[in-house]
Design a protein around this motif. Structure first.
Motif, PDB file in Angstrom:
ATOM      1  N   ASP A   7      40.833 -14.273 -16.967  1.00  0.00           N
ATOM      2  CA  ASP A   7      40.918 -14.767 -15.433  1.00  0.00           C
ATOM      3  C   ASP A   7      40.844 -16.414 -15.828  1.00  0.00           C
ATOM      4  O   ASP A   7      41.220 -17.080 -14.580  1.00  0.00           O
ATOM      5  N   GLY A   8      40.315 -17.048 -16.595  1.00  0.00           N
ATOM      6  CA  GLY A   8      40.356 -18.343 -16.801  1.00  0.00           C
ATOM      7  C   GLY A   8      41.651 -19.180 -16.741  1.00  0.00           C
ATOM      8  O   GLY A   8      42.999 -18.476 -16.862  1.00  0.00           O
ATOM      9  N   ALA A   9      41.740 -20.417 -16.403  1.00  0.00           N
ATOM     10  CA  ALA A   9      42.941 -21.033 -16.366  1.00  0.00           C
ATOM     11  C   ALA A   9      43.835 -21.076 -17.787  1.00  0.00           C
ATOM     12  O   ALA A   9      43.088 -21.551 -18.731  1.00  0.00           O
TER      13      ALA A   9
ATOM     14  N   GLU B 174      41.902 -28.242 -12.258  1.00  0.00           N
ATOM     15  CA  GLU B 174      41.823 -27.014 -12.990  1.00  0.00           C
ATOM     16  C   GLU B 174      41.446 -25.694 -12.046  1.00  0.00           C
ATOM     17  O   GLU B 174      41.993 -24.598 -12.402  1.00  0.00           O
TER      18      GLU B 174
ATOM     19  N   GLN C 223      43.627 -22.158 -12.230  1.00  0.00           N
ATOM     20  CA  GLN C 223      42.804 -20.763 -12.436  1.00  0.00           C
ATOM     21  C   GLN C 223      43.636 -20.063 -11.340  1.00  0.00           C
ATOM     22  O   GLN C 223      43.566 -18.753 -11.373  1.00  0.00           O
TER      23      GLN C 223
ATOM     24  N   LYS D 100      47.330 -11.431 -11.929  1.00  0.00           N
ATOM     25  CA  LYS D 100      47.736 -12.893 -12.594  1.00  0.00           C
ATOM     26  C   LYS D 100      49.271 -12.883 -12.981  1.00  0.00           C
ATOM     27  O   LYS D 100      49.618 -11.933 -13.663  1.00  0.00           O
TER      28      LYS D 100
ATOM     29  N   TYR E  13      36.552 -13.500 -10.305  1.00  0.00           N
ATOM     30  CA  TYR E  13      37.064 -14.325  -9.384  1.00  0.00           C
ATOM     31  C   TYR E  13      35.737 -14.864  -8.299  1.00  0.00           C
ATOM     32  O   TYR E  13      36.086 -15.794  -7.621  1.00  0.00           O
TER      33      TYR E  13
ATOM     34  N   PRO F  91      34.763 -18.321  -9.619  1.00  0.00           N
ATOM     35  CA  PRO F  91      35.730 -19.417  -9.284  1.00  0.00           C
ATOM     36  C   PRO F  91      35.867 -19.589  -8.080  1.00  0.00           C
ATOM     37  O   PRO F  91      35.918 -20.539  -7.731  1.00  0.00           O
TER      38      PRO F  91
END
Length: 572
Positions: free
Chosen positions: A56-58, A360, A364, A518, A133, A136
């Motif tokens: 799920d990270g950028a 950043e 994401q 995503k 999520y 974030p």
């Protein structure tokens, strides 16, 4: 990624055989999967080791569109310039009022240093993905709405009026603060390399300024200034008057943490630094250690030159009173240029770092319109982050009364920040457990466990103590009105983040009969980001069959040479 698709992938040799020992290289991506735990290993062109993170990270930008202009000294001064801003010139009186004694206020500067070291250690290792999520989203709300720079804008304006020897009206102070914020925003947007170079220059000026105060303080203690007959008076019975008011003590700690704020600024530039972990680790710890020594000695200089009662009344201009006592009113007026330059450098370092952080978050995918947040066009800078930060800062300059704004804004920013940092530091232990379950190597940097626990406790203290009423009454706050107002507003922002998360991630997908997935966006400036797409549930299986767990199309994954390692459930 559904289990069926995982099984299919593990059997396809054209995508990559399951390899328990495979290590991704610069031109290869590796997924490590165990049930609902899905990590991806990638690397970029900045000579960093392979980074394993939750999918799920950028996505990693193999080539950073912002360039690689952050060397050792720039990384060092990104921290120094953001730490040394207005706090050391403006908050010693606030800290002295909160602690009640010279001795405890000096101990607080040491405590602030230790908390900051713990923060750096946690940030070097930290990233917490569960529930999906939520963190974030919470971080995005806190960063976009609450990481404003209005407090430092007010102090910059205050010192400018001190230089002109004028007592400003509220609207004048606010106008100059907005003007300062606007100039800084233009500098940061216009040219990346110029802004970074300016931070280096102003960083040297900041250190020179604190060294000047330190050496003149030594001269005072040595008896060189005959107009100060008892330079050690404040150090006799130094704990006399120590406060037992929990509210005041916690406010003093907030001010201390504010004064050290910015020690992790270089972390925002990780992908712009060659060999980032080693460089950032050394420069972050080095910067805060240098600043701590200077901060402590500057406070000793203040206490040597100024009576305790004078410091208590000095509000936000302690440094100016120090210069005036030693060199006279006219000389002090000219020396005020150094706190002004320091405040300007702090705003520049804060804004250039914060713009990276906002970018950043946009990468994401947890903010709407990811292209707006991520693009570096037209100037090769993250203009969207600068614009939003400037706008929010201006709003918080205009709303609070100018006289109380500085302390209120600091307290307001603290509460959601402490809440977020406490939870995410606890999450650090979950991350370690997840990595162990997946058989991943230790992170390049791993902090001591007791340091993380200490940092959690410090933030929990800052969450609890502001609710304890001041002994002088409920309106005897640092900002002049109801003592819990800042905590209530900060708590409101936490609630906003939670409601936004529930509505966006839970309620709307259920009502709309869709799921969130995503997808990786490749922008024409070289930026790479996630976009969270709404996929109808009826089309979900087909979507998952065409994308890898991180949102790349399987076609692009095959071209890159993606590998999958499926960790069996019975393996720990």
């Amino acid at each position: 990624m559904p289990q069926q698709h995982q099984d299919d992938v593990s059997e396809k040799s054209d995508i990559g055989e399951v390899d328990q020992h495979a290590v991704p290289t610069l031109d290869k991506r590796q997924f490590v999967i165990k049930g609902d735990l899905q990590y991806v290993g990638e690397s970029g062109h900045n000579n960093a080791e392979v980074t394993y993170q939750n999918v799920d990270g950028a996505p990693v930008e193999v080539t950073n569109p912002l360039g690689y202009h952050v060397g050792w000294w720039t990384a060092f001064f990104l921290n120094v310039s953001m730490i040394i801003g207005t706090g050391i010139f403006s908050t010693p009186s606030t800290i002295l009022r909160g602690t009640g004694s010279v001795g405890l206020s000096l101990i607080y500067w040491v405590l602030g240093y230790l908390i900051t070291l713990a923060e750096i250690s946690v940030f070097l290792e930290l990233a917490f993905p569960k529930p999906q999520y939520f963190f974030p989203v919470a971080f995005a709300v806190q960063t976009v709405i609450l990481q404003f720079m209005s407090s430092n804008g007010f102090v910059l304006a205050s010192y400018i009026f001190k230089l002109s020897n004028r007592a400003p009206k509220d609207w004048e102070l606010k106008g100059v603060a907005i003007a300062g914020l606007t100039v800084v925003a233009i500098v940061v947007v216009a040219n990346n390399r110029f802004a970074l170079g300016l931070i280096n220059v102003l960083g040297w000026i900041k250190i020179a300024t604190l060294l000047f105060i330190t050496f003149t303080g030594f001269a005072v203690l040595g008896g060189a200034f005959k107009n100060i007959p008892h330079p050690t008076a404040n150090f006799h019975n130094s704990f006399e008057g120590t406060s037992s008011d929990g509210y005041s003590i916690s406010n003093a700690l907030v001010s201390i943490i504010f004064s050290y704020g910015g020690s992790t600024n270089s972390f925002n530039f990780t992908n712009e630094v060659k060999n980032p972990i080693g460089t950032i680790k050394r420069t972050a710890f080095g910067a805060v250690s240098v600043v701590f020594v200077l901060y402590f000695l500057v406070n000793v200089a203040y206490f040597a030159a100024l009576p305790k009662a004078t410091i208590l009344k000095s509000s936000q201009i302690t440094a100016s009173l120090y210069f005036q006592t030693l060199f006279g009113a006219q000389a002090a007026k000219g020396l005020t240029i150094f706190p002004i330059l320091s405040a300007f450098g702090n705003l520049t370092a804060a804004l250039i770092g914060h713009s990276r952080m906002v970018r950043e978050i946009g990468r994401q995918g947890v903010l709407p319109w990811p292209k707006f947040w991520v693009t570096t066009r037209p100037f090769g800078t993250p203009a969207a982050g600068v614009l939003v930060t400037w706008f929010v800062s201006v709003i918080f300059v205009l709303i609070p009364p100018a006289g109380n704004a500085f302390n209120f804004v600091i307290a307001l920013q603290n509460y959601p920040s402490s809440f977020y940092l406490a939870l995410t530091t606890i999450g650090l232990f979950f991350i370690r457990r997840q990595r162990t379950r997946l058989g991943l190597p230790r992170t390049e940097y791993r902090g001591w466990t007791f340091v993380a626990i200490f940092y959690v406790l410090a933030n929990v203290f800052l969450l609890i103590m502001p609710w304890v009423p001041p002994k002088a009454g409920i309106n005897a706050s640092a900002f002049g009105f109801f003592y819990a107002a800042s905590s209530l507003v900060g708590l409101g922002f936490i609630v906003i983040a939670f409601l936004y998360y529930v509505l966006w991630i839970k309620v709307l997908p259920k009502l709309g009969n869709y799921s969130i997935r995503k997808v990786v966006l490749d922008l024409d400036d070289g930026s790479v980001a996630h976009k969270l797409a709404r996929v109808p549930n009826a089309e979900l299986q087909a979507w998952d069959a065409k994308h890898d767990p991180a949102g790349h199309s399987l076609a692009s994954s095959e071209e890159l040479g993606t590998e999958y390692r499926i960790v069996e459930e019975n393996k720990v």
